[in-house]
Scaffold this motif. Structure first.
Motif, PDB file in Angstrom:
ATOM      1  N   ILE A 207       0.832  -1.203   0.000  1.00  0.00           N
ATOM      2  CA  ILE A 207       0.000   0.000   0.000  1.00  0.00           C
ATOM      3  C   ILE A 207       0.867   1.254   0.000  1.00  0.00           C
ATOM      4  CG2 ILE A 207      -2.111  -0.952   1.014  1.00  0.00           C
ATOM      5  CD1 ILE A 207      -1.076  -0.122   3.749  1.00  0.00           C
ATOM      6  N   VAL A 208       0.338   2.295  -0.633  1.00  0.00           N
ATOM      7  CA  VAL A 208       1.011   3.591  -0.746  1.00  0.00           C
ATOM      8  C   VAL A 208      -0.021   4.683  -0.477  1.00  0.00           C
ATOM      9  CG1 VAL A 208       2.212   5.184  -2.290  1.00  0.00           C
ATOM     10  CG2 VAL A 208       2.693   2.734  -2.418  1.00  0.00           C
ATOM     11  N   SER A 209       0.404   5.742   0.192  1.00  0.00           N
ATOM     12  CA  SER A 209      -0.494   6.868   0.427  1.00  0.00           C
ATOM     13  C   SER A 209      -0.321   7.908  -0.678  1.00  0.00           C
ATOM     14  CB  SER A 209      -0.219   7.516   1.785  1.00  0.00           C
ATOM     15  OG  SER A 209      -1.062   8.640   1.975  1.00  0.00           O
ATOM     16  N   PRO A 210      -1.396   8.288  -1.376  1.00  0.00           N
ATOM     17  CA  PRO A 210      -1.263   9.256  -2.460  1.00  0.00           C
ATOM     18  C   PRO A 210      -1.090  10.700  -1.998  1.00  0.00           C
ATOM     19  CG  PRO A 210      -3.556   8.594  -2.229  1.00  0.00           C
ATOM     20  CD  PRO A 210      -2.768   7.731  -1.292  1.00  0.00           C
ATOM     21  N   ARG A 211      -1.413  11.005  -0.731  1.00  0.00           N
ATOM     22  CA  ARG A 211      -1.388  12.400  -0.265  1.00  0.00           C
ATOM     23  C   ARG A 211      -0.502  12.642   0.947  1.00  0.00           C
ATOM     24  NH1 ARG A 211      -3.607  15.206  -4.556  1.00  0.00           N
ATOM     25  NH2 ARG A 211      -5.529  14.181  -5.237  1.00  0.00           N
ATOM     26  N   LEU A 212       0.022  11.574   1.546  1.00  0.00           N
ATOM     27  CA  LEU A 212       0.925  11.701   2.692  1.00  0.00           C
ATOM     28  C   LEU A 212       2.323  11.335   2.222  1.00  0.00           C
ATOM     29  CD1 LEU A 212       1.283  12.188   5.767  1.00  0.00           C
ATOM     30  CD2 LEU A 212       0.892   9.726   6.080  1.00  0.00           C
ATOM     31  N   TYR A 213       3.299  12.189   2.576  1.00  0.00           N
ATOM     32  CA  TYR A 213       4.649  12.036   2.040  1.00  0.00           C
ATOM     33  C   TYR A 213       5.674  11.906   3.157  1.00  0.00           C
ATOM     34  CZ  TYR A 213       2.444  13.749  -2.225  1.00  0.00           C
ATOM     35  OH  TYR A 213       1.610  13.910  -3.305  1.00  0.00           O
ATOM     36  N   LYS A 214       6.691  11.068   2.924  1.00  0.00           N
ATOM     37  CA  LYS A 214       7.856  11.032   3.788  1.00  0.00           C
ATOM     38  C   LYS A 214       8.786  12.172   3.391  1.00  0.00           C
ATOM     39  CE  LYS A 214       8.042   5.996   4.334  1.00  0.00           C
ATOM     40  NZ  LYS A 214       8.835   4.790   4.017  1.00  0.00           N
ATOM     41  N   LYS A 215       9.308  12.867   4.386  1.00  0.00           N
ATOM     42  CA  LYS A 215      10.316  13.893   4.146  1.00  0.00           C
ATOM     43  C   LYS A 215      11.683  13.214   4.207  1.00  0.00           C
ATOM     44  CE  LYS A 215       9.649  17.514   6.755  1.00  0.00           C
ATOM     45  NZ  LYS A 215       9.365  18.195   8.044  1.00  0.00           N
ATOM     46  N   LEU A 216      12.262  12.938   3.045  1.00  0.00           N
ATOM     47  CA  LEU A 216      13.526  12.214   3.009  1.00  0.00           C
ATOM     48  C   LEU A 216      14.709  13.112   3.356  1.00  0.00           C
ATOM     49  CD1 LEU A 216      13.023  10.040  -0.185  1.00  0.00           C
ATOM     50  CD2 LEU A 216      12.482   9.485   2.178  1.00  0.00           C
ATOM     51  N   LYS A 217      14.597  14.367   3.038  1.00  0.00           N
ATOM     52  CA  LYS A 217      15.647  15.328   3.369  1.00  0.00           C
ATOM     53  C   LYS A 217      15.020  16.708   3.400  1.00  0.00           C
ATOM     54  CE  LYS A 217      19.510  17.590   3.819  1.00  0.00           C
ATOM     55  NZ  LYS A 217      20.286  17.594   5.065  1.00  0.00           N
ATOM     56  N   THR A 218      15.289  17.486   4.408  1.00  0.00           N
ATOM     57  CA  THR A 218      14.749  18.844   4.462  1.00  0.00           C
ATOM     58  C   THR A 218      15.853  19.849   4.691  1.00  0.00           C
ATOM     59  OG1 THR A 218      14.321  18.641   6.827  1.00  0.00           O
ATOM     60  CG2 THR A 218      12.503  18.103   5.340  1.00  0.00           C
ATOM     61  N   GLU A 219      15.683  21.015   4.107  1.00  0.00           N
ATOM     62  CA  GLU A 219      16.595  22.116   4.338  1.00  0.00           C
ATOM     63  C   GLU A 219      16.107  22.921   5.541  1.00  0.00           C
ATOM     64  OE1 GLU A 219      15.737  23.756   0.469  1.00  0.00           O
ATOM     65  OE2 GLU A 219      17.819  23.511  -0.115  1.00  0.00           O
ATOM     66  N   GLY A 220      16.916  22.977   6.584  1.00  0.00           N
ATOM     67  CA  GLY A 220      16.560  23.797   7.735  1.00  0.00           C
ATOM     68  C   GLY A 220      15.263  23.358   8.390  1.00  0.00           C
ATOM     69  N   GLY A 221      14.536  24.310   8.937  1.00  0.00           N
ATOM     70  CA  GLY A 221      13.306  24.019   9.680  1.00  0.00           C
ATOM     71  C   GLY A 221      12.092  24.054   8.771  1.00  0.00           C
ATOM     72  N   VAL A 222      11.885  23.008   7.992  1.00  0.00           N
ATOM     73  CA  VAL A 222      10.756  22.956   7.061  1.00  0.00           C
ATOM     74  C   VAL A 222       9.566  22.327   7.775  1.00  0.00           C
ATOM     75  CG1 VAL A 222       9.950  22.203   4.786  1.00  0.00           C
ATOM     76  CG2 VAL A 222      12.341  22.801   5.123  1.00  0.00           C
ATOM     77  N   PHE A 223       8.802  23.153   8.473  1.00  0.00           N
ATOM     78  CA  PHE A 223       7.656  22.681   9.242  1.00  0.00           C
ATOM     79  C   PHE A 223       6.497  23.660   9.043  1.00  0.00           C
ATOM     80  CE2 PHE A 223      11.511  21.505  11.666  1.00  0.00           C
ATOM     81  CZ  PHE A 223      11.431  20.128  11.528  1.00  0.00           C
ATOM     82  N   GLY A 224       5.296  23.198   9.372  1.00  0.00           N
ATOM     83  CA  GLY A 224       4.126  24.044   9.225  1.00  0.00           C
ATOM     84  C   GLY A 224       3.603  24.023   7.806  1.00  0.00           C
ATOM     85  N   LYS A 225       2.965  25.098   7.378  1.00  0.00           N
ATOM     86  CA  LYS A 225       2.421  25.193   6.014  1.00  0.00           C
ATOM     87  C   LYS A 225       3.544  25.583   5.062  1.00  0.00           C
ATOM     88  CE  LYS A 225      -1.675  26.840   5.268  1.00  0.00           C
ATOM     89  NZ  LYS A 225      -2.892  27.697   5.205  1.00  0.00           N
ATOM     90  N   VAL A 226       3.835  24.693   4.124  1.00  0.00           N
ATOM     91  CA  VAL A 226       4.965  24.903   3.224  1.00  0.00           C
ATOM     92  C   VAL A 226       4.557  24.495   1.814  1.00  0.00           C
ATOM     93  CG1 VAL A 226       6.668  24.493   5.044  1.00  0.00           C
ATOM     94  CG2 VAL A 226       5.896  22.579   3.620  1.00  0.00           C
ATOM     95  N   LYS A 227       5.418  24.827   0.870  1.00  0.00           N
ATOM     96  CA  LYS A 227       5.239  24.402  -0.511  1.00  0.00           C
ATOM     97  C   LYS A 227       6.510  23.694  -0.946  1.00  0.00           C
ATOM     98  CE  LYS A 227       2.356  26.189  -4.099  1.00  0.00           C
ATOM     99  NZ  LYS A 227       1.800  27.397  -4.758  1.00  0.00           N
TER     100      LYS A 227
END
Length: 246
Positions: A207-227
Motif C-alpha cells: 500500500i502507498v499513500s497518495p497524499r501523505l509524504y515522507k520527508k527524506l531530506k529537508t533544508e533547515g526548519g521545514v515545518f508548518g504550512k509549506v510548498k
C-alpha cells in the motif's frame, strides 16, 4: 472544522484537558467516511471516562482518549484488541513535566486527512508547541487494485531530533499488527541540497499513500504550512500531508 489551517491550543488547564482534547479530536476526524466515535463512562473502571474514535466498521483500528488524573488525558493508537505495547497499541508521547498545570497541542485538517501534535506540559499559558512536534498523521493508503485503507502514522521524535533515534509506527486497517520502521532508513545523506519527498508506504503491506509524504531530506526548519515541489503541505516530524490550495 476549517481545512488547511494549523490550530494551536495553549494554556489549557490540565483539569479541562480531557473535554477540550476529546472535542478537538472528534471534530478533526469527523466527516471522513466510516469514521465514528463513542464516549464511555463506567464507574467500575479504574479510568471511568474514555472516548474511542474508530476508523473501520469492525473496530479494528481506533484512537482511544482516556481521562487521567496525572496527565489530564492519555491518547493511544490501537490495532486490534491485544495488549502488547508497540504491536497492538502505541501511547502518544508528551513533552515537559506532567506535574505542570497547563497543556498545549496543535492540529490541522485537510481534505486528505489530518495531523496532530503531542501534548506539551508547562506552567506558562503562553507556551506554544513547535510545528516540528506534529507527529501523528492520518490519511488513506491505496493497494495495487485501488482499494483504500485508512492509516495512522506516528513519529516518536520531533522533526528537530536526530533521525537515528526516530522510530516510525504505521497502523492501517489492512495491517494485522503495528508496523515499526527505523527512522534512519527513511532519509538520504546530508549532502542532499534540496527538499526530497516520496509517498508514504508500508514495508509489510502493498500500500502507498497518495497524499501523505515522507520527508527524506529537508533544508533547515521545514515545518508548518509549506510548498515543496509545487505541492502545498502541512509538514511535521518526518512526514507532510498535502492540502488543496483555495
Amino acid at each position: 472544522m476549517i481545512n488547511n489551517k494549523i490550530i494551536r491550543r495553549h494554556g489549557i488547564l490540565k483539569a479541562d484537558l480531557y473535554d477540550r482534547l476529546t472535542a478537538d479530536m472528534c471534530e478533526l476526524f469527523s466527516g471522513f467516511e466510516g469514521v465514528s466515535y463513542t464516549e464511555t463512562e463506567d464507574p467500575e473502571e479504574v479510568i471511568p471516562t474514555y472516548t474511542v474514535i474508530t476508523f473501520d466498521t469492525n473496530g479494528k483500528m481506533y484512537i482511544r482518549i482516556d481521562s487521567d488524573d496525572t496527565q489530564g488525558a492519555v491518547v493511544s493508537i490501537h490495532l486490534g484488541n491485544g495488549s502488547t505495547l508497540g504491536r497492538d497499541y502505541i501511547n502518544l508521547d508528551v513533552v515537559g513535566s506532567t506535574s505542570s498545570s497547563m497543556v498545549s497541542y496543535s492540529f490541522a485538517r485537510t481534505a486528505y486527512g489530518g495531523v496532530f501534535s503531542v501534548m506539551s506540559y508547562s506552567d506558562s499559558g503562553d507556551t506554544v508547541l513547535s510545528d516540528a512536534q506534529l507527529r501523528l498523521f492520518f490519511s488513506t493508503f491505496t493497494d495495487e487494485e485501488g482499494s483504500e485503507y485508512y492509516g495512522l502514522v506516528y513519529c516518536n521524535r520531533s522533526g528537530l531530533d536526530s533521525v537515528a533515534s526516530m522510530t516510525i509506527k504505521l497502523a492501517t486497517t489492512l495491517h494485522e499488527s503495528v508496523e515499526s520502521i527505523s527512522g534512519a532508513s527513511l532519509f538520504v545523506g546530508e549532502l542532499a541540497n534540496q527538499n526530497v519527498l516520496c509517498n508514504a508506504f508500508s514495508y509489510t503491506e502493498p500500500i502507498v499513500s497518495p497524499r501523505l509524504y515522507k520527508k527524506l531530506k529537508t533544508e533547515g526548519g521545514v515545518f508548518g504550512k509549506v510548498k515543496i515541489g509545487g505541492k502545498a503541505m502541512i509538514a511535521g516530524s518526518a512526514f507532510a500531508l498535502e492540502f488543496a490550495e483555495e
